[in-house]
Design a protein around this motif. Structure first.
Motif, short mmCIF file in Angstrom:
data_model
loop_
_atom_site.label_atom_id
_atom_site.label_comp_id
_atom_site.label_asym_id
_atom_site.label_seq_id
_atom_site.Cartn_x
_atom_site.Cartn_y
_atom_site.Cartn_z
N CYS A 131 43.14 27.24 19.68
CA CYS A 131 43.52 27.65 21.03
C CYS A 131 44.79 26.92 21.47
N ALA A 132 45.33 27.34 22.60
CA ALA A 132 46.57 26.75 23.10
C ALA A 132 46.41 25.26 23.39
N TYR A 133 45.27 24.87 23.95
CA TYR A 133 45.06 23.45 24.22
C TYR A 133 45.03 22.65 22.92
N ALA A 134 44.35 23.19 21.89
CA ALA A 134 44.26 22.50 20.62
C ALA A 134 45.63 22.37 19.96
N ARG A 135 46.44 23.42 20.07
CA ARG A 135 47.80 23.34 19.54
C ARG A 135 48.57 22.21 20.20
N GLY A 136 48.36 22.01 21.50
CA GLY A 136 49.02 20.91 22.19
C GLY A 136 48.57 19.56 21.67
N VAL A 137 47.26 19.42 21.38
CA VAL A 137 46.75 18.16 20.85
C VAL A 137 47.33 17.89 19.46
N TYR A 138 47.40 18.93 18.64
CA TYR A 138 48.04 18.80 17.31
C TYR A 138 49.47 18.26 17.46
N ASP A 139 50.25 18.88 18.34
CA ASP A 139 51.62 18.42 18.56
C ASP A 139 51.63 17.00 19.11
N ASP A 193 37.25 43.80 38.64
CA ASP A 193 38.17 43.80 37.50
C ASP A 193 38.82 45.16 37.28
N ARG A 194 38.25 46.22 37.84
CA ARG A 194 38.80 47.56 37.60
C ARG A 194 39.99 47.88 38.50
N ARG A 195 40.20 47.08 39.54
CA ARG A 195 41.33 47.40 40.43
C ARG A 195 42.21 46.20 40.78
N VAL A 196 41.77 44.97 40.47
CA VAL A 196 42.54 43.77 40.83
C VAL A 196 42.97 43.05 39.57
N VAL A 197 44.27 42.83 39.45
CA VAL A 197 44.83 42.11 38.31
C VAL A 197 44.51 40.63 38.44
N ARG A 198 44.23 39.98 37.31
CA ARG A 198 44.04 38.53 37.30
C ARG A 198 45.07 37.88 36.38
N LEU A 199 45.60 36.73 36.81
CA LEU A 199 46.52 35.93 36.01
C LEU A 199 46.01 34.50 35.99
N SER A 200 45.95 33.90 34.80
CA SER A 200 45.48 32.52 34.67
C SER A 200 46.45 31.70 33.83
N GLY A 201 46.68 30.47 34.27
CA GLY A 201 47.45 29.52 33.48
C GLY A 201 46.56 28.61 32.66
N ALA A 202 45.25 28.89 32.61
CA ALA A 202 44.32 28.04 31.87
C ALA A 202 43.41 28.84 30.94
N LEU A 203 43.59 30.15 30.87
CA LEU A 203 42.73 30.96 30.00
C LEU A 203 43.24 30.89 28.57
N GLU A 204 42.37 30.47 27.67
CA GLU A 204 42.70 30.43 26.24
C GLU A 204 41.56 31.08 25.47
N GLU A 205 41.63 31.02 24.14
CA GLU A 205 40.72 31.81 23.32
C GLU A 205 39.25 31.44 23.51
N ASN A 206 38.92 30.16 23.62
CA ASN A 206 37.53 29.78 23.82
C ASN A 206 36.98 30.42 25.10
N GLY A 207 37.77 30.38 26.17
CA GLY A 207 37.34 30.97 27.42
C GLY A 207 37.22 32.47 27.34
#
Length: 345
Positions: A299-307, A236-250
């Motif tokens: 979280c983002a997933y929950a916001r989607g369920v609300y909508d 984690d100190r030298r490699v960037v990570r990008l996720s399309g599924a990381l939300e607050e619970n995670g």
């Protein structure tokens, strides 16, 4: 506090039979499986949406009730149960938050006249008539974030890691297209089964490929487990990570990130700073009033369920619905909070 609609057991609903005086919305939320950690948030926000709809007269003058379906099980099991429940009149419309392999199975199993709202980011491709997809496609969700990291973090060498099902495969195709356009390259790729496994081979792939960045298309607890091991290995100190599924619970589950190298491209973040949109902040306030100070995070997933529940009510009213897409913004995990990087994509 307003009365909260009960989450109905589908098998009890079958005993009572269809009730024309109510609108029953099937709520396919992962109560088991890798995404189960997000279920409390999703259930809370679905309940809030139903409360608000019922407070203004319901859908076509009828109160909305929610019928639970566990969408965390294998796709064929979820699809067969949901199709049977729909045919039996247990629910009128379906709102689904689950992985895209379950989404595909439901599209095939539900009858042609079934109305189905799929809420999280989706796998792209042509949707079936009667299905409303609220989330972004892989290219819409990831393109700006990948391009920003190549240009601003010099992340040119990428490893693509995901679970072996339809959404991660589509994400990887989109990432390859974007990287080819912005001067990046894919130096490694792996797709793994759901469930905990030994991450050693994946960590070795990142090391030996001399990657600058990793695109993670793991979900839920699998994403958390991998990020924990990634940090223990010192990557984690030298490699960037990008996720399309990381939300607050995670993010809370993995203990946050202090390196500034963990990024997410989800459409909304409850923990964002003061630049968060007013609608998101107002939603969080209503949720806190309804569920109290110990309520699950929005979280983002929950916001989607609300909508999704609100869209289902509009469909029951006969109102035309056009799937609007939130434009995902790149966010960085600072400690245990998301900080949006706006104006840079």
């Amino acid at each position: 506090m307003p009365s909260q609609p009960a989450l109905l057991d589908p098998w009890e609903v079958l005993l009572t039979g269809p009730l024309p005086e109510v609108v029953r919305v099937g709520l396919a939320v992962p109560l088991s499986g890798p995404l189960a950690m997000t279920a409390p948030s999703a259930l809370d926000l679905a309940g809030l949406a139903a409360d608000e709809i019922n407070a203004v007269g319901g859908a076509s003058g009828r109160p909305v009730e929610l019928v639970a379906v566990d969408s965390g099980r294998p796709p064929a099991v979820v699809a067969a149960e949901a199709a049977m429940l729909h045919r039996a009149g247990a629910f009128d419309l379906l709102v689904g938050f689950h992985t895209s392999d379950v989404h595909r199975a439901l599209e095939k199993a539900l009858p042609p006249d079934a109305r189905y709202v799929f809420t999280p980011p989706h796998e792209g491709g042509r949707g079936r008539p009667g299905v409303v997809r609220l989330g972004a496609s892989p290219l819409e969700q990831h393109a700006a974030a990948v391009a920003w990291l190549v240009m601003h973090r010099r992340a040119r060498r990428w490893v693509l890691l995901g679970t072996n099902y339809v959404w991660p495969r589509a994400v990887h195709r989109a990432a390859r297209r974007v990287l080819a356009e912005v001067g990046g390259e894919v130096v490694g790729e792996a797709l793994v089964p759901f469930g905990p496994g030994d991450p050693g081979a994946l960590l070795d792939l990142v090391r030996h490929s001399r990657a600058d960045a990793v695109l993670l298309s793991l979900v839920g607890r699998d994403l958390v487990a991998f990020n924990r091991e990634f940090t223990r290995a010192g990557l984690d100190r030298r490699v960037v990570r990008l996720s399309g599924a990381l939300e607050e619970n995670g993010l809370y589950a993995l203990g946050g990130d202090a390196t500034g190298g963990l990024f997410a491209c989800m459409p909304s973040f409850a923990a964002a700073d003061s630049r968060a949109d007013e609608g998101q902040l107002a939603l969080e306030e209503r949720h806190a009033r309804r569920s109290g100070p110990r309520a699950p995070v929005v979280c983002a997933y929950a916001r989607g369920v609300y909508d999704g529940v609100r869209v289902a009510a509009a469909l029951a009213d006969g109102r035309p619905v056009r799937a609007g897409r939130s434009v995902p913004r790149l966010a960085r995990a600072d400690g245990l909070a998301f900080r949006e990087l706006t104006g840079t994509l």
